[in-house]
Design an enzyme around this catalytic site. Structure first.
Site, PDB file in Angstrom:
ATOM      1  N   GLY A  64      54.511  41.289  17.392  1.00  0.00           N
ATOM      2  CA  GLY A  64      54.752  40.047  16.683  1.00  0.00           C
ATOM      3  C   GLY A  64      53.674  39.032  17.005  1.00  0.00           C
ATOM      4  O   GLY A  64      52.804  39.258  17.852  1.00  0.00           O
ATOM      5  N   GLY A 115      56.538  44.837  18.351  1.00  0.00           N
ATOM      6  CA  GLY A 115      57.086  44.858  17.011  1.00  0.00           C
ATOM      7  C   GLY A 115      56.580  46.001  16.163  1.00  0.00           C
ATOM      8  O   GLY A 115      57.250  46.422  15.215  1.00  0.00           O
ATOM      9  N   GLU A 138      56.061  44.148  27.157  1.00  0.00           N
ATOM     10  CA  GLU A 138      56.637  42.807  27.215  1.00  0.00           C
ATOM     11  C   GLU A 138      56.724  42.199  28.609  1.00  0.00           C
ATOM     12  O   GLU A 138      56.585  40.975  28.766  1.00  0.00           O
ATOM     13  CB  GLU A 138      58.019  42.811  26.562  1.00  0.00           C
ATOM     14  N   ASP A 146      62.103  44.548  23.202  1.00  0.00           N
ATOM     15  CA  ASP A 146      63.071  44.237  22.152  1.00  0.00           C
ATOM     16  C   ASP A 146      62.837  45.154  20.965  1.00  0.00           C
ATOM     17  O   ASP A 146      62.380  46.270  21.153  1.00  0.00           O
ATOM     18  CB  ASP A 146      62.991  42.752  21.784  1.00  0.00           C
TER      19      ASP A 146
END
Length: 357
Positions: A64, A115, A138, A146
């Site tokens: 992202g 992402g 992350e 995530d």
């Protein structure tokens, strides 16, 4: 030029992430447009297969837009922010991809991170190449895996997923296949012919023309020490075992962990252990949404992105600075219910039959 391109060719509909200078990183608008295209194609009998790829030579998607997340977390109030709204739609898209009723072919060539894993590794047909470079990095920015990443990594054999989640280690094609993040290996030179065949053939027939065996990976030979070290119940014990192992690779993993956000490490381990009891992806995404929203209110996310992406000094000042200072109650707070702000995917999920492609 649009950040995401759509076209159909023969039996196949194509999604092309089109931000090559930004490593095809996802924006909120891109997520919404992809979801809209999937809705249209699901209803179109002329579309039999969906294919997602990335523009340029560097990869499918590096994640992202974390610089935007940095600014939002720094300047927002942590409630109802732009990042939370982005994650809400992104995680819904991840769940939709996993349940999509038509073959969803992800060409995981080059960089596939964060992402990028979310829009590819939940698909029904996941193709890697000799150039694939896959990771969930992350913890290095004070965040927690995530986009359904904790679901995928918890399903990996033994404790391989724990190792990848905590360290953010990058893996290639063979190790992605071993960990269940991919299904097929196709040489990069064969991707264009594969796409040509997908326009005129069913997926299984097109794949049969191009799938090969990859060169050996690294994780198979490391399974013994990885499983032994990472099955520990705490990050502190994992570190102790890694340092005591007497293996260069284990020592390197320990050094990596010592540089990561202590809070992110403890929350990541707790999330992975909880995932094994949660079941379906939708429940995991609900949990990840709670954790992600909590990260917006924690200083390590802003600091981690600052150090790695904004100032690029690679010297984050984590708070708390040590594992010992991260209390169990602090970790539990990341999983606290959000009330009316819950993602709620588990409440809307439905059981679908698995379709053999």
């Amino acid at each position: 030029m649009s950040d995401v391109l759509f076209h159909t060719r023969g039996r196949a509909a194509h999604i092309t992430l089109n931000r090559p200078r930004a490593l095809n990183s996802l924006t909120h608008q891109m997520v919404l447009r992809i979801d809209g295209a999937l809705t249209e194609w699901e209803r179109d009998p002329a579309v039999e297969t969906v294919v997602i790829s990335g523009a340029g030579e560097r990869g499918l998607c590096a994640g992202g837009d974390i610089r935007a997340i940095h600014d939002d977390a720094r300047d927002g109030d942590g409630d109802g922010t732009a990042s939370a709204a982005f994650w809400r739609d992104e995680y819904r898209l991840n769940a939709r991809i996993a349940r999509y009723p038509k073959p969803y072919v992800a060409l995981m060539d080059g960089l596939v991170m964060g992402g990028g894993v979310g829009v590819s590794a939940h698909g029904s047909v996941r193709v890697v190449t000799e150039r694939s470079d896959i990771a969930m990095p992350e913890t290095g920015i004070g965040f927690v895996p995530d986009v359904g990443g904790t679901h995928l990594l918890a399903l990996a054999p033994g404790e391989l997923g724990t190792h990848l989640a905590l360290t953010g280690a990058r893996i290639g094609a063979a190790d992605a296949l071993l960990c269940g993040l991919a299904d097929h290996y196709v040489p990069s030179a064969s991707l264009r012919p594969l796409v040509d065949d997908l326009a005129r053939l069913p997926v299984h027939e097109a794949l049969a023309r191009h799938v090969q065996a990859p060169l050996p990976g690294e994780l198979t030979e490391q399974r013994e020490w990885i499983d032994d070290c990472y099955r520990a119940d705490t990050v502190e014990e994992i570190l102790r075992r890694l340092l005591a192992r007497g293996r260069p690779a284990a020592a390197e993993a320990a050094e990596t962990l010592l540089a990561r956000s202590p809070t992110a490490l403890k929350v990541t381990l707790a999330a992975l252990r909880r995932v094994r009891r949660l079941g379906p992806l939708e429940r995991v995404l609900d949990q990840e949404y709670r954790v992600s929203c909590a990260c917006l209110r924690h200083p390590d996310l802003v600091e981690g992105i600052r150090a790695r992406i904004v100032d690029k000094d690679h010297e984050p000042r984590w708070s708390p600075a040590t594992l010992a200072e991260v209390a169990e109650a602090d970790v539990e707070g990341f999983f606290a219910p959000l009330g009316e702000r819950e993602l709620g995917l588990a409440d809307r999920s439905r059981t679908t039959e698995e379709v053999p492609w």
